[in-house]
Every structure is written in C-alpha cells, then in structure tokens.
Design an enzyme around this catalytic site. Structure first.
Site, mmCIF file in Angstrom:
data_model
loop_
_atom_site.group_PDB
_atom_site.id
_atom_site.type_symbol
_atom_site.label_atom_id
_atom_site.label_comp_id
_atom_site.label_asym_id
_atom_site.label_seq_id
_atom_site.Cartn_x
_atom_site.Cartn_y
_atom_site.Cartn_z
ATOM 1 N N ASP A 190 -2.565 -1.029 10.043
ATOM 2 C CA ASP A 190 -2.809 -1.053 8.592
ATOM 3 C C ASP A 190 -3.632 -2.269 8.177
ATOM 4 O O ASP A 190 -4.162 -2.322 7.059
ATOM 5 C CB ASP A 190 -1.481 -1.105 7.823
ATOM 6 C CG ASP A 190 -0.764 0.239 7.828
ATOM 7 O OD1 ASP A 190 -1.441 1.272 7.889
ATOM 8 O OD2 ASP A 190 0.481 0.236 7.764
ATOM 9 N N SER B 245 0.147 -6.580 5.281
ATOM 10 C CA SER B 245 -0.642 -7.164 4.202
ATOM 11 C C SER B 245 -0.559 -8.690 4.237
ATOM 12 O O SER B 245 -1.552 -9.382 3.978
ATOM 13 C CB SER B 245 -0.145 -6.629 2.854
ATOM 14 O OG SER B 245 -1.059 -6.942 1.839
ATOM 15 N N LYS C 91 0.858 -1.210 0.000
ATOM 16 C CA LYS C 91 0.000 0.000 0.000
ATOM 17 C C LYS C 91 0.880 1.240 0.000
ATOM 18 O O LYS C 91 2.033 1.203 0.434
ATOM 19 C CB LYS C 91 -0.925 0.029 1.223
ATOM 20 C CG LYS C 91 -0.243 0.034 2.610
ATOM 21 C CD LYS C 91 0.246 1.375 3.080
ATOM 22 C CE LYS C 91 0.950 1.311 4.437
ATOM 23 N NZ LYS C 91 1.763 2.506 4.746
ATOM 24 N N GLY D 135 7.508 1.255 4.800
ATOM 25 C CA GLY D 135 6.325 2.119 4.739
ATOM 26 C C GLY D 135 5.305 1.621 3.730
ATOM 27 O O GLY D 135 4.326 2.296 3.429
ATOM 28 N N LEU D 136 5.531 0.399 3.196
ATOM 29 C CA LEU D 136 4.656 -0.146 2.150
ATOM 30 C C LEU D 136 3.658 -1.176 2.687
ATOM 31 O O LEU D 136 2.892 -1.762 1.925
ATOM 32 C CB LEU D 136 5.504 -0.774 1.038
ATOM 33 C CG LEU D 136 6.436 0.215 0.320
ATOM 34 C CD1 LEU D 136 7.412 -0.530 -0.584
ATOM 35 C CD2 LEU D 136 5.616 1.215 -0.497
ATOM 36 N N GLY D 137 3.693 -1.414 3.996
ATOM 37 C CA GLY D 137 2.683 -2.274 4.617
ATOM 38 C C GLY D 137 2.825 -3.761 4.300
ATOM 39 O O GLY D 137 1.846 -4.506 4.433
ATOM 40 N N GLY D 138 4.005 -4.216 3.915
ATOM 41 C CA GLY D 138 4.166 -5.613 3.495
ATOM 42 C C GLY D 138 3.799 -6.622 4.581
ATOM 43 O O GLY D 138 3.007 -7.540 4.345
ATOM 44 N N PRO E 51 9.519 -4.744 -0.251
ATOM 45 C CA PRO E 51 10.628 -4.467 0.678
ATOM 46 C C PRO E 51 10.089 -4.300 2.102
ATOM 47 O O PRO E 51 9.061 -3.648 2.288
ATOM 48 C CB PRO E 51 11.210 -3.147 0.169
ATOM 49 C CG PRO E 51 10.683 -2.967 -1.205
ATOM 50 C CD PRO E 51 9.400 -3.737 -1.302
HETATM 51 O O1 C5P Z 1 -0.375 -0.753 15.154
HETATM 52 P P1 C5P Z 1 0.973 -0.904 14.540
HETATM 53 O O2 C5P Z 1 1.740 -2.076 15.065
HETATM 54 O O3 C5P Z 1 0.913 -0.868 13.059
HETATM 55 O O4 C5P Z 1 1.785 0.402 14.981
HETATM 56 C C1 C5P Z 1 3.163 0.445 15.274
HETATM 57 C C2 C5P Z 1 3.451 1.628 16.192
HETATM 58 O O5 C5P Z 1 3.129 2.856 15.555
HETATM 59 C C3 C5P Z 1 2.618 1.638 17.467
HETATM 60 O O6 C5P Z 1 3.240 0.906 18.480
HETATM 61 C C4 C5P Z 1 2.548 3.115 17.817
HETATM 62 O O7 C5P Z 1 3.734 3.520 18.464
HETATM 63 C C5 C5P Z 1 2.523 3.779 16.457
HETATM 64 N N1 C5P Z 1 1.164 4.119 15.999
HETATM 65 C C6 C5P Z 1 0.533 5.247 16.530
HETATM 66 N N2 C5P Z 1 -0.734 5.565 16.114
HETATM 67 C C7 C5P Z 1 -1.363 4.840 15.157
HETATM 68 C C8 C5P Z 1 -0.732 3.702 14.595
HETATM 69 C C9 C5P Z 1 0.529 3.378 15.040
HETATM 70 O O8 C5P Z 1 1.095 5.936 17.394
HETATM 71 N N3 C5P Z 1 -2.578 5.198 14.777
#
Ligand code: C5P
Length: 291
Positions: free
Chosen positions: A139, A108, A12, A102-105, A98
């Site tokens: 994501d 996903s 993404k 930042g691509l959400g691999g 990769p």
């Molecule tokens: O939820 P996820 O594991 O994708 O997020 C990784 C880190 O990014 C979280 O531990 C948090 O520190 C930060 N995050 C955030 N607010 C969001 C999503 C992620 O602060 N809405």
C-alpha cells in the site's frame, strides 16, 4: 534539517479491490481504486543519537516501536535505495487510525516518513521514493501521494486519477482483528479459488470523477472476510438494516465503511449507536502533498 519535520499520514479505503491470480513470488495481482481519508496519524521525525520511536494517541496500543515498525523500516529502505548510511532518527507517531483494520495506517506512517526524508535528503527523488515504498509494502507506493488512484500489479503500479468529489465516510471498527491478518485473508481467497479480473476497478477509474455509493463498489475479500472474522457478518447485517445503505469491507478488513453524501454522515453515525464497534465519521481527502 530543522529541529523536526511533521506531516499527516492519512488512512485509505479501497473503493474497489479485485484480487487476481497468485504469483510465483507469493503475492497476488491486484486492481484497486484507492482513496485517502481525512482521518490521519501525525508523524514527526527528528535527528537522534540512536534510532528510536514513540507512539501515542487513541490507537497506540499494540503498535511495535522496534525495528519491525514499518515507519522505521522505511528509513532503512530509503537509505538503501540511495546507497546512504542509515541516519538515526527519532520517530513519533500519534495514532488516530485503528491498526490492522484494513485502513492502511502502518503503511501510511511509513510512506509519510519517506516523504519527510525526501525534504531532508535532496537526492531522494521520486524514483528512489517509489522503490523504497514498494520495498516496505504493497500500500506504501499509493500512500506516497494519496488522493484517488488506480493501483495494479502487487501495488507498485500507481495511476493517479481525478480526485473523487468530497464524500462522507463512516468507519465501523470491530473490537478484534486477526494475527497475520492480510496474509491470512489472501490465503482464504486462494482456497476459495475465484480469480477476479480487473473489470470493476478499470471501469470506475475510467468514469471518475463521479459520486459513488457502497452499491457501486466491489471487494474480493468480502467473499471470505465473514468466515475469517467471528461476528463480522452479524455486525454487517445490522449496519445495513439500520442504515438502509450498502456497507462495504475496508481492504482485507475487518473495518466496515459507509460512503455517500456528506449530509448523511450524522444519520449513519447515529444509526450505529450501541453496536459492538467503534464508529469514526470522516470524509474523503485529496492528495495532501505537493512537493
Ligand atoms: O506487502 P504487504 O506487507 O502489504 O503484504 C502483506 C501480505 O499480504 C503479503 O505477505 C502477502 O501474503 C499478501 N499480499 C499478496 N498480494 C499483494 C499484496 C499483499 O498476496 N499484492
């Protein structure tokens, strides 16, 4: 279950990403228009005697295969949401996306495991899938369906949008990312102090479907990414100078991307030759899954 189930797990990009206030649970309020790409990992699930996993493909290096992998956590999350005993599966992932860019691999891959499990467990309906996706990460709820969507809250409020017309996309992958990257970038935004309102995301969401260029897009992380990733500012400047186009940051980075008409993909790809990054030409892709 048939011998094995397979599906594609698309990457993404965030067309917009506005990070709002930090919340008492440690997360931040988000508003983002997300878009899936044709670039995808391949995910295969088959029953096994114990939980196991293998990773292959051009971007396999560094992907954990233990219980910390998001794809394996997805199995436990969905079993938990359904009140089932977790069943052992072997998960095979061919990584074309990769990692940590930042691509959400990884997210996903996890969302795709959930969709495959839904074919196997008849009680896994939309609500349970959404709950399991949100339990695994921010994501994942969007990546359950992909396509184009407005995402709000922590990432769990997903409003499907009309598909963006097909665009060309070129990804520029710098050689290094950061440990604990996403949390580090959110912490840098907290220090920076600016709290973004969801204006750009809602405005774009209301205008779709339209053609976009990088100049129409917005990402809060661009304020801090160039301080967090050494060498990124220089790469970004060179890409903009060589292509004559606006280049944007993908999610929390450090991947940079160009988006525009498909006919320009070759020119933009060639313009990046010799710079210190991997270059991946791809295109936008609508929702892959209709259950
Ligand atoms: O939820 P996820 O594991 O994708 O997020 C990784 C880190 O990014 C979280 O531990 C948090 O520190 C930060 N995050 C955030 N607010 C969001 C999503 C992620 O602060 N809405």
């Amino acid at each position: 279950m048939p011998e094995e189930l397979s599906a594609l797990a698309p990457a993404k990009i965030n067309l917009t990403l506005e990070v709002g206030a930090s919340r008492s649970d440690g997360y931040h309020e988000l508003a983002s228009v997300l878009q899936t790409l044709a670039l995808a990992d391949e995910v295969t699930l088959r029953p096994a005697s114990t939980p196991s996993m293998e990773v292959a493909g051009p971007f396999a290096a560094g992907t954990p295969v233990d219980g910390t992998n998001l794809a394996r956590r997805a199995v436990d999350a969905l079993a938990g949401a359904l009140g089932r005993e977790p069943e052992p599966f072997h998960i095979r992932i061919v990584k074309h996306i990769p990692p940590a860019g930042g691509l959400g691999g990884g997210a996903s891959d996890a969302a795709t495991v959930l969709r495959l499990l839904a074919r196997h467990w008849p009680d896994a309906r939309e609500e349970a899938l959404a709950a399991a996706a949100a339990a695994v990460g921010s994501d994942e709820p969007f990546l359950l369906a992909g396509g184009t969507a407005l995402v709000e809250g922590r990432g769990e409020r997903v409003t499907p949008l009309p598909d963006l017309p097909q665009h060309g996309v070129v990804l520029f992958i710098p050689p290094d990312t950061l440990p604990n990257k996403t949390a580090t970038l959110f912490a840098a935004l907290d220090r920076d102090g600016q709290v973004d309102e969801p204006a750009v995301s809602r405005s774009l969401a209301g205008r779709l479907p339209v053609q976009v260029t990088g100049a129409d897009l917005y990402n809060s992380f661009e304020r801090v990414a160039f301080d967090c990733f050494p060498g990124l500012a220089e790469l970004w400047e060179r890409l903009e100078a060589r292509t004559g186009e606006a280049i944007r940051l993908a999610g929390a980075g450090p991947t940079l991307f160009w988006i525009g008409p498909g006919e320009a993909v070759e020119r933009v790809t060639t313009a990046a030759e010799g710079l210190e990054c991997a270059v991946i030409p791809t295109m936008t892709a609508g929702s892959l899954w209709r259950r």
